[in-house]
Design an enzyme around this catalytic site. Structure first.
Site, PDB file in Angstrom:
ATOM      1  N   SER A  83      -1.182  30.733  -0.673  1.00 41.37           N
ATOM      2  CA  SER A  83      -0.792  31.761  -1.625  1.00 41.37           C
ATOM      3  C   SER A  83       0.674  31.696  -1.973  1.00 41.37           C
ATOM      4  CB  SER A  83      -1.115  33.147  -1.077  1.00 41.37           C
ATOM      5  OG  SER A  83      -0.770  34.146  -1.985  1.00 41.37           O
ATOM      6  N   CYS A  84       0.994  31.242  -3.158  1.00 42.49           N
ATOM      7  CA  CYS A  84       2.280  31.507  -3.819  1.00 42.49           C
ATOM      8  C   CYS A  84       3.488  30.712  -3.321  1.00 42.49           C
ATOM      9  CB  CYS A  84       2.636  32.980  -3.765  1.00 42.49           C
ATOM     10  SG  CYS A  84       1.371  34.088  -4.360  1.00 42.49           S
ATOM     11  N   ASP A  85       4.390  30.491  -4.261  1.00 43.84           N
ATOM     12  CA  ASP A  85       5.716  29.949  -3.990  1.00 43.84           C
ATOM     13  C   ASP A  85       6.690  30.651  -4.922  1.00 43.84           C
ATOM     14  OD1 ASP A  85       5.334  27.327  -2.208  1.00 43.84           O
ATOM     15  OD2 ASP A  85       3.707  27.409  -3.668  1.00 43.84           O
TER      16      ASP A  85
END
Length: 424
Positions: A5-7
């Site tokens: 999930s996500c950067d």
């Protein structure tokens, strides 16, 4: 649930050009989750004792909230990322560690993103808002819509025109790192080590009581609060390292277009594919010259490689973002009652984007035509935004409809592509 999930990224002078701070984030969520781009104006709340309904719980409202633009999963109150009228940007990440995650309903990390933006006019004030709310209400609850339970703690990257802050949490405990130059990124792991500018007053004592720190070595937040075997988190650590490499590769010459290319990078895993994929992206230009406007680009669609970054600038009387706003359903019915029915939340842009991709996925010629037209639109928008920053001239009457008009232009590309005939 695996930690996919996500950067989130930030670059500050001297790593950037033209004395600008550049913020960027990919929101990686379940493949079928729709993310909308929405605007909420500033509001003065005259009703003393007013309560605010967040995703799961009610909290005390404040006397005044600032105008915000948000990119958010359409089913919840908070946001994955966004900006406010004062040039504050926030993105959050899911993190896991030794401190147990609480499934009990409290504030989501995404609620804290929106609350920080609505209540703070600088990055550090946003940090204060978040940690105060964390102490008062806690964090917890399911972060997906439907049957699957997916809960996590949160880290945040908060930036304004002057500086950035990394805030990482483990339950109610937290540490914060101040970033004043260079580059920094966060992914799905605790990354603050010994460079701690602010912290929860009991953070070290708690780690010592739990046996995570001996009280003698220099305190390392990530080492103390992360899982014993962080090597198992290869996906997130891989993306974190790859993101750091990409930022440093361009250090000294980073522009908003550089940040977009990083978000579009698939070999690194930053532009994610699979059950979890990049459902929306954001890049912001935060000039250190306060006479210049901050410019925030949003996709509002999955896969930044096959999406258009569209600009938004805060001015009075912004037109409603109808083409990136999902149909409304009562949170009371769908979230509070834990309904397992998932309504159709696709907004007009999302619908046309998905329809066009279905057509071009098996037609290389159509795919090239569509992508060429998307990049042409993007380049035109980039030139216009660069002209605003260089010439210090803002046509307010045009800007009120900037994002909605860009969205309509993008939709027109998809509509044209659906009907275009190509040679056999």
């Amino acid at each position: 649930m695996e930690p996919f999930s996500c950067d989130t990224f930030v670059a500050l002078p001297p790593a950037t050009v033209d004395n600008r701070i550049i913020f960027g984030k990919n929101s990686d969520r379940l493949y079928d989750e729709v993310q909308e781009v929405v605007y909420f104006p500033a509001v003065v709340h005259d009703n003393l004792g007013e309560r605010l309904k967040c995703t799961y719980i009610e909290i005390d409202q404040v006397p005044e909230t600032y105008a915000v633009v948000l990119s958010r999963p359409a089913w919840l109150w908070g946001a994955e990322m966004g900006a406010n009228e004062h040039g504050v940007c926030i993105g959050n990440e899911a993190v896991w560690g030794r401190e147990e995650v609480c499934d009990e309903e409290a504030l989501l990390g995404m609620d804290l993103v929106r609350l920080g933006l609505e209540r703070a006019d600088t990055a550090e004030k946003a940090l204060n808002v978040i940690v105060d709310l964390l102490e008062k209400y806690g964090q917890g609850g399911n972060c997906t819509e439907g049957r699957m339970v997916f809960s996590y703690h949160n880290s945040f990257l908060i930036a304004d025109r002057n500086e950035a802050w990394i805030l990482e949490t483990a339950g109610k405990y937290w540490a914060a790192e101040k970033v004043q130059e260079g580059v920094r990124n966060i992914s799905n792991q605790l990354s603050i080590t010994t460079k701690i500018a602010r912290e929860h007053p009991d953070m070290r004592n708690y780690a010592k009581r739990k046996g995570w720190w001996d009280g003698k070595k220099e305190f390392d937040f990530a080492a103390a609060y992360s899982y014993l075997d962080t090597a198992k988190m290869m996906t997130s650590s891989g993306r974190y390292c790859e993101g750091y490499k990409l930022l440093n590769k361009h250090k000294g010459n980073i522009t908003f277009e550089t940040m977009m290319e990083i978000l579009r990078d698939k070999p690194s895993g930053i532009n994610m594919e699979g059950e979890f994929l990049t459902t929306a992206s954001m890049v912001s230009i935060l000039p250190q010259d306060s006479s210049l406007p901050c410019i925030h680009f949003f996709t509002g669609t999955p896969d930044p490689e096959r999406s258009v970054f569209k600009p938004f600038i805060f001015v009075p009387h912004i037109s409603q973002l109808l083409d990136t706003s999902s149909p409304t359903f009562e949170l009371e019915d769908l979230v509070k009652k834990k309904s397992h029915f998932k309504p159709d939340r696709r907004h007009p842009l999302y619908q046309k984007h998905q329809q066009a991709l279905e057509v071009v996925n098996n037609n290389e010629e159509k795919a090239k035509i569509m992508l060429d037209n998307m990049r042409k639109l993007e380049k035109e928008l980039f030139r216009e935004m660069e002209s605003i920053l260089q010439n210090k001239h803002l046509d307010v009457e045009k800007i009120v409809n900037l994002f909605p008009q860009c969205t309509k232009d993008e939709i027109q590309i998809y509509q044209s592509n659906l009907s275009v005939k190509v040679s056999s």
